[in-house]
Write an enzyme that holds these catalytic residues in place. Structure first.
Site, PDB file in Angstrom:
ATOM      1  N   ASP A  75      -2.854  -2.904  -2.710  1.00 21.50           N
ATOM      2  CA  ASP A  75      -3.900  -1.949  -2.337  1.00 21.50           C
ATOM      3  C   ASP A  75      -3.552  -0.572  -2.907  1.00 21.50           C
ATOM      4  OD1 ASP A  75      -6.167  -0.927  -1.222  1.00 21.50           O
ATOM      5  OD2 ASP A  75      -5.725  -1.545   0.831  1.00 21.50           O
ATOM      6  N   ASP A 123       0.864  -1.182   0.000  1.00 17.81           N
ATOM      7  CA  ASP A 123       0.000   0.000   0.000  1.00 17.81           C
ATOM      8  C   ASP A 123       0.899   1.230   0.000  1.00 17.81           C
ATOM      9  OD1 ASP A 123      -2.229   1.572  -0.034  1.00 17.81           O
ATOM     10  OD2 ASP A 123      -3.010   0.950   1.912  1.00 17.81           O
ATOM     11  N   GLU A 134      12.363   5.628  -9.553  1.00 18.05           N
ATOM     12  CA  GLU A 134      12.958   5.344  -8.257  1.00 18.05           C
ATOM     13  C   GLU A 134      12.144   4.289  -7.521  1.00 18.05           C
ATOM     14  OE1 GLU A 134      14.065   7.462  -3.992  1.00 18.05           O
ATOM     15  OE2 GLU A 134      13.483   8.694  -5.697  1.00 18.05           O
ATOM     16  N   HIS A 167      -0.549  -0.877   5.041  1.00 16.59           N
ATOM     17  CA  HIS A 167      -1.149   0.453   5.236  1.00 16.59           C
ATOM     18  C   HIS A 167      -0.643   1.086   6.530  1.00 16.59           C
ATOM     19  CE1 HIS A 167      -4.141   3.637   5.661  1.00 16.59           C
ATOM     20  NE2 HIS A 167      -4.402   3.156   6.866  1.00 16.59           N
TER      21      HIS A 167
END
Length: 889
Positions: free
Chosen positions: A726, A656, A694, A864
């Site tokens: 995600d 995420d 990058e 996350h």
């Protein structure tokens, strides 16, 4: 174009009418606008610096044009060489700005519009199907309504050019409607012209026309035939749909439609709630369907200028910094056009009285005009504070029209006076107000039966409204008045492994009560630790230590006696100094009991924080202590619980991203499973400033490190890697598949060498921000589906291998399923879609901060939490020494 809320693009094809523009002086005719809010009764305090003393609130005009794209685009930058957001004199930055509508010829918007309706083909090669078979069948209603179409459906796309430019879309549409040369019926979105009859002659027509003070030539040419299941077809369907809403007294705000005249006012909170619907015609594996969901727009009765004055009254010494911190990033609404914008900056040194050059179409000369004069002339809005600063909103790059070379035009910033901007949404402070959230929940938290009833009633209204029937019927469409039904499946409940197996309740899918007296799956003791607290909380800290010791024993772990440190004065520097003077390499944990949730202090400590207020309730302190003990053990490498997942030598990856727009950096949170129960992870969180190149380089480094850890722990590399990705919208699917995953597979091939041909690799995109709903039929009632409910047909998408999964229990409102879309499947055909669905549901049980299932697989949520902690609090990459632990839990 203007910026809008995250996750919500703007469909120009469905925009409302633009200001009526005539060639003499570029004046715009007024028209009815949204109802004005209740007047602000409170008197203003002394003005802050940069705001004049005579300031008052200019209420929204009672009779104004309901515009589409225009105003908030109040003043737009032209192609100046200066970069968006660069400092400089207002007159320099406003030079060459365009105001109001734009010519259809230079819109360049068709490709941008159609991109939203592009049916991305990300189905893995050789994928046989998407349907599973395990679980018990469950009948569900959906929030989709069938759209019936003619068998031999046909339509045509035309282009209309106006010379000279006629900027106002309503005038262009009226002129086309009056012209005999344009085939009828037609729909026009300001750029694309769709008809049911071909143009005669097909090579095109030209004719002279005039309307109001404009006169010129109109050229119509036929672009092509619209075929079913193409982006043009879906765009046309949605333009027709948008046209019907004006006959239902709805107004468009963003992409959704609302009833401002049915707003519910909450005067005690200075807010109002607009009811409405989110709707779009979408393709599916079933018939063509109209997606409808209940939507609410929270509008504040206070303007941004009111908020500024209130903030100055409370904090005059640090006003500008506090206002910038509070307002930048917020979404505001301009009522004269019902458009929303994101505040990207506040131009404190600029005023609405400063002038800029503006081209006058009648005199064909440049003239000086101020922002205040522009609003007065164009929208009949008289700004009462001549010294107010200017809000700036940046358009998204993807919304900008391409130039002839295919590049995007330079960003055109939107400049807005705070006095015309009304706050929307909720701040963190508002969400912490229990009374406010309780009052809002009365209108916004809707149970399944009520939600389904509202959308069915809306569909019936559309189907029975004569004008809606006429507009739809002209293009061979009809709305069915009933919601689409489907057969879902409820997967078998799991057994959670602790010291004793726990059979999960199939209806609630949590085991909170079973934690008491049930030891952890793999506990880790905490022997050497320090406990830091504020001296005034000494008694609460002592009580909590006792409860923590008792709770840890019931979980099969133990805490040693802590080294206790009392902070005499509640100052950030003193907290940090106390920890720094007592920390050493032998410590397992630094535990801080904080008296408040100040972000700056938490960022400084960068460790576990428990607020004093959470342990002051004697009835809850034991529960808090139990969960804290679980969390501490997991941070130190323990495993709270596990479920049976029969996969060997498999690595599951969660990914995420956290974006910090103020610093223009992104943090990629990635976690890699290291054991066979998928309960221990290696984490990697690069901070990326240099764009995609990058990012790809850093991904290769992260996978290298994680695979080395996996080989150290298991003796060999994994034979299968399953990636849950995600933070990806539908418009990014092809980019992720053809760029990010391609780079990733190239990196893996360097590591695996000749063994790469036998590596099984799956990539599954996880999407939480969906508005699709399922309602379980239970007799005559509709209820939320039970956890483990899977739907993999009817409302799923063509060209996808996808499914919807309800994995969590919701006791209030309507549950939102999560959408999973497998976009890559290489050398792993022995894992069928049914097994992917079961694996996904099992992984939702393994998030150790909550004894129950969550909305997404645990690796996704860990990624996350990692990205958010690094980007929001640490602001630097974590030490490699702790990357094999869940320190971010």
């Amino acid at each position: 174009m203007s910026q809008q809320p995250k996750g919500r693009g703007r469909a120009r094809g469905r925009s409302g009418p633009r200001p009526e523009e005539v060639s003499s002086g570029a004046s715009f005719a007024p028209a009815p606008a949204a109802p004005a809010p209740a007047p602000v009764a409170a008197a203003r305090p002394a003005p802050p610096p940069g705001l004049s003393a005579q300031a008052g609130v200019a209420g929204p005009p009672g009779d104004q044009q309901n515009t589409g794209r225009g105003v908030g685009r109040a003043v737009e930058r032209g192609g100046a060489a200066q970069q968006a957001g660069d400092p400089g004199q207002l007159s320099e930055r406003m030079a060459g700005l365009r105001v109001g509508g734009e010519a259809s010829g230079d819109r360049g918007g068709l490709q941008r519009k159609l991109l939203r309706f592009q049916l991305a083909n990300v189905r893995p090669e050789g994928a046989a199907g998407k349907k599973g078979s395990s679980g018990a069948p469950v009948q569900v209603m959906t929030n989709f309504v069938r759209i019936n179409t003619e068998d031999k459906w046909c339509a045509y796309q035309l282009a209309a050019d106006f010379r000279p430019m006629l900027g106002a879309k309503p005038l262009r549409e009226k002129l086309l409607n009056d012209a005999q040369q344009v085939p009828k019926p037609f729909v026009y979105d300001g750029g694309c012209l769709y008809t049911k009859q071909p143009l005669a002659p097909a090579e095109g027509v030209k004719f002279a026309a005039s309307i109001k003070s404009w006169s010129g030539e109109v050229a119509i040419r036929q672009v092509g035939v619209i075929e079913k299941n193409t982006p043009q077809w879906l765009h046309l369907m949605n333009v027709v749909l948008g046209k019907t809403q004006s006959h239902l007294n709805m107004q468009m705000v963003g992409r959704n439609f609302y009833y401002p005249d049915q707003a519910t006012k909450l005067p005690q909170h200075r807010m109002e709630v607009w009811p409405g619907f989110e709707m779009a015609i979408k393709p599916s594996d079933g018939p063509l369907m109209l997606h409808v969901d209940v939507s609410h727009k929270i509008i504040h009765m206070s303007t941004v200028l009111d908020v500024m004055y209130d903030m100055y009254n409370r904090n005059p010494g640090n006003f500008q910094a506090a206002a910038t911190d509070a307002l930048v990033g917020q979404i505001v609404l301009t009522r004269h056009n019902n458009k929303t914008y994101r505040i990207d900056a506040i131009e404190w040194d600029k005023r609405v009285t400063e002038t800029f050059p503006r081209y006058n179409k009648s005199t064909r000369q440049s003239e000086e005009i101020s922002l205040a004069q522009y609003f007065a002339q164009t929208y009949n809005v008289n700004l009462s504070d001549s010294e107010q600063p200017i809000l700036m909103s940046k358009p998204r790059k993807r919304d900008l029209p391409p130039t002839k070379g295919g590049r995007r035009e330079q960003a055109e910033n939107v400049l807005l006076p705070p006095e015309v901007c009304f706050m929307t949404g909720l701040t963190d402070e508002m969400r912490a107000d229990r009374n406010l959230m309780k009052d809002l929940a009365t209108f916004t938290r809707i149970d399944p039966s009520t939600r389904c009833g509202k959308l069915v009633k809306f569909a019936s209204t559309m189907a029975q409204n004569r004008e809606c029937q006429r507009v739809l019927g002209e293009f061979g469409l009809a709305v069915a008045p009933n919601a689409v039904e489907a057969t879902a499946r409820q997967l078998a409940p799991e057994t959670v492994q602790m010291t004793k197996p726990i059979r999960v309740d199939p209806e609630r899918a949590d085991w909170d009560n079973a934690l008491k007296g049930n030891g952890m799956f793999q506990p880790v003791n905490c022997k050497n630790w320090i406990f830091v607290y504020s001296q005034r909380d000494e008694q609460a800290a002592a009580d909590f230590c006792q409860k923590l010791s008792r709770a840890s024993q019931s979980l099969g772990m133990s805490f040693g006696e802590p080294y206790v440190l009392a902070v005499a004065q509640d100052r950030d520097q003193l907290w940090v100094k106390t920890i720094e003077e007592n920390i050493d390499q032998g410590l397992d944990l630094v535990f801080c009991l904080l008296p408040s949730n100040k972000k700056q202090r938490y960022d400084s400590i960068k460790r576990l924080c428990v607020l004093t207020k959470t342990i002051r309730n004697p009835a809850k302190v034991m529960s808090v202590a139990t969960k804290v003990a679980l969390q501490i053990s997991c941070k130190l490498g323990g495993v709270a619980w596990a479920v049976s997942i029969p996969m060997k030598r498999t690595m599951i990856v969660g990914m995420d991203t956290y974006h910090d727009k103020r610093q223009s950096v992104s943090v990629q949170g990635i976690v890699f499973s290291l054991n066979e129960t998928f309960t221990q992870y290696y984490s990697y969180s690069p901070i990326v400033k240099g764009g995609k190149a990058e990012l790809h380089n850093r991904l290769e480094v992260g996978f290298n490190l994680a695979l080395q850890k996996f080989r150290e722990k298991n003796g060999d590399l994994p034979t299968r890697i399953i990636l849950y990705r995600d933070g990806v919208g539908d418009s990014m699917l092809e980019e992720v598949k053809n760029s990010e995953l391609l780079q990733l597979k190239q990196s893996l091939s360097k590591i695996y060498g000749e063994r790469m041909s036998s590596l099984g690799f799956k990539a599954i995109v996880v999407k939480k921000l969906v508005s699709s709903r399922m309602f379980r039929k239970q007799g005559s009632q509709l209820r939320n589906p039970a956890p483990g409910t899977v739907l993999d047909d009817v409302i799923t998408m063509p060209n996808f291998v996808d499914f919807f999964l309800v994995s969590q229990y919701v006791n209030q409102g309507t549950v939102t399923p999560t959408h999973y879309n497998m976009i890559e499947d290489v050398n792993d055909a022995n894992i069928k879609p049914d097994q992917v669905q079961q694996l996904t549901y099992k992984l939702t049980h393994l998030y150790f901060n909550w004894p129950g299932t969550i909305r997404v697989p645990a690796p996704c949520h860990y990624a996350h939490r990692l990205a958010y902690l690094v980007g929001q609090n640490l602001m630097e990459e974590p030490s490699p020494q702790i990357c094999d632990r869940l320190f971010f839990l």
